[in-house]
Structure formats: C-alpha cells, structure tokens
Enzyme design. Sequence first.
Site, PDB file in Angstrom:
ATOM      1  N   HIS A 101       0.855  -1.195   0.000  1.00  0.00           N
ATOM      2  CA  HIS A 101       0.000   0.000   0.000  1.00  0.00           C
ATOM      3  C   HIS A 101       0.888   1.241   0.000  1.00  0.00           C
ATOM      4  O   HIS A 101       1.947   1.255   0.622  1.00  0.00           O
ATOM      5  CB  HIS A 101      -0.916   0.000   1.227  1.00  0.00           C
ATOM      6  CG  HIS A 101      -1.961   1.062   1.149  1.00  0.00           C
ATOM      7  ND1 HIS A 101      -1.694   2.377   1.464  1.00  0.00           N
ATOM      8  CD2 HIS A 101      -3.257   1.021   0.751  1.00  0.00           C
ATOM      9  CE1 HIS A 101      -2.791   3.095   1.263  1.00  0.00           C
ATOM     10  NE2 HIS A 101      -3.761   2.298   0.845  1.00  0.00           N
ATOM     11  N   GLU A 171      -3.947   2.106  -7.292  1.00  0.00           N
ATOM     12  CA  GLU A 171      -4.345   3.215  -6.427  1.00  0.00           C
ATOM     13  C   GLU A 171      -3.437   4.422  -6.681  1.00  0.00           C
ATOM     14  O   GLU A 171      -2.316   4.489  -6.143  1.00  0.00           O
ATOM     15  CB  GLU A 171      -4.200   2.808  -4.959  1.00  0.00           C
ATOM     16  CG  GLU A 171      -5.044   1.614  -4.576  1.00  0.00           C
ATOM     17  CD  GLU A 171      -5.331   1.621  -3.084  1.00  0.00           C
ATOM     18  OE1 GLU A 171      -6.501   1.748  -2.723  1.00  0.00           O
ATOM     19  OE2 GLU A 171      -4.373   1.540  -2.293  1.00  0.00           O
TER      20      GLU A 171
END
Length: 251
Positions: A101, A171
């Site tokens: 992430h 993302e």
Amino acid sequence: MAAADRRLIAGTWKMNGLAGDGLALASELARRAEGRARDLACDLLVCPPATLVREVVVALGGSAIAVGGQDCHAESTGAHTGDVSAEMLADAGCASVIVGHSERRADHGEGDALVRAKAAAAHRAGLVAIVCVGESAAERQAGATLDVVARQLEGSLPAGANAGATVVAYEPVWAIGSGRTPGTDEIAEVHGHILARLGAGFDPGIRVLYGGSVNAKNAAEILAVEGVGGALVGGASLTADDFWAIAESCR
Ligand code: PGA
C-alpha cells in the site's frame, strides 16, 4: 474469496477502530450480509487493524464476508518486534493480506523488492496477496503513470503469481483520501495497461481493483469501467451504509 470472475470490494480500515466501534461495524456488516451477500455480484472483504482481526473474524463468521490483514512481514517467524507474519494472519482467520500500500511504501520506505517478498510470504501462508501499485501526482504530471505502474507491477509480483492467489490494486497516490479520482477514461487506460502486463508475464485472470476515494456516489461509475475488477476502499469502508452501498453498486 470466490472466483476471479466476480468483482471484489475490499475495505481497509487502516489505523482506525477500537473494539467498540470496530466490532459494531463488523456486526452491522454481518447483519446486512446475512443471507444476502451471496446474492451480491461481488465478493466482500474487510481488513481491520491487526488488533481486531480475530474478533472481526468471529463477528463475520459464516457471513460470506472475508477478513484480511493490512500488511505482513516477509518472514514467517523471528525477531521482528511489532511485525505480524502472513502465517499469523492466516492462523487468525484471514483469507488475504494487502501488501505494498502506498502508505506503507511512504511511511516505512517499502520498495518493490520488499513488497514482492511480502506477496510471496502471503502465498506461502495460503493467503491471497492484494498487491498495490500507483503513481504519485508528480509522476502523473510528468506523463509517467503507465511506466511507473508497470515497473511497480513487475517488481512487486512474485514469479508465477496467479488469479487464485493474487489481486492487484491500482491506487493513484494522489487519489487516496483526497476526494479526487482519475477520469473513467484514465482508469480504463491504466487498468488496460496493467491487464496487458499481467497477461504477458503472469495471469490475465488476476483481478485489478481500483482504489482512491471510492465512495457510495462514484462507485457504480468506477465499477462499470472496462477492466475494473472491484474496489479497494479506505474511508468509505468505515461506515456500514457506505460500504454496503458500494457493494450494491456491483451489477
Ligand atoms: P480512500 O483509501 O478510499 O480513503 O481514498 C483508499 C486506500 O488507501 O486504499
């Protein structure tokens, strides 16, 4: 999680949730899912903080909503104070774990090689690895988005990564928590590029989620974009109404 041809809606609570509110949210999701989650056109996953994983697994038990971790260490055991291994997450009842992430990459200096080792650790433990990639605002402005994403993908996915054990989340860093999202044509372009890379070197069936400011209002439009295999949701996964509305946007 079930077949790779179903979309996946994954919620990550990040560093939010004490036993009181976290378990209330899990119980509310379990209540909504009762008898109905299997009718949804998507698989559901929630990733609570590590402190709540076990209790959320119990709260969601039998509900068809899976539980995942937000990160794991690359080793299975050892002297790594404060870390959690993929085996520990599997032992606590997790089905998957997010790795790479952008907040881990930024806050903890994690690079592609470490992310790949973590994804391999997830596979070793029998977990689905949700591998995140995405460009910064400066990289997008420089026109480098597709190159950055391709480089992160090839550096972060273990050899032989396949659809049964791997999900990719695209993302854009600038979209996370900002309320801004790329246009649907931009999302389609990046997802098409990622899927082409996956087809060339890995498995074309790997689901590619979009993440970054997905909410109840924009989910249907984003989930309808060609190549979008689901969503990774942060802020909007913290309320049952919003998370459920996003799940119901899968048609
Ligand atoms: P956000 O976070 O939905 O709050 O933008 C997404 C993510 O970080 O995965």
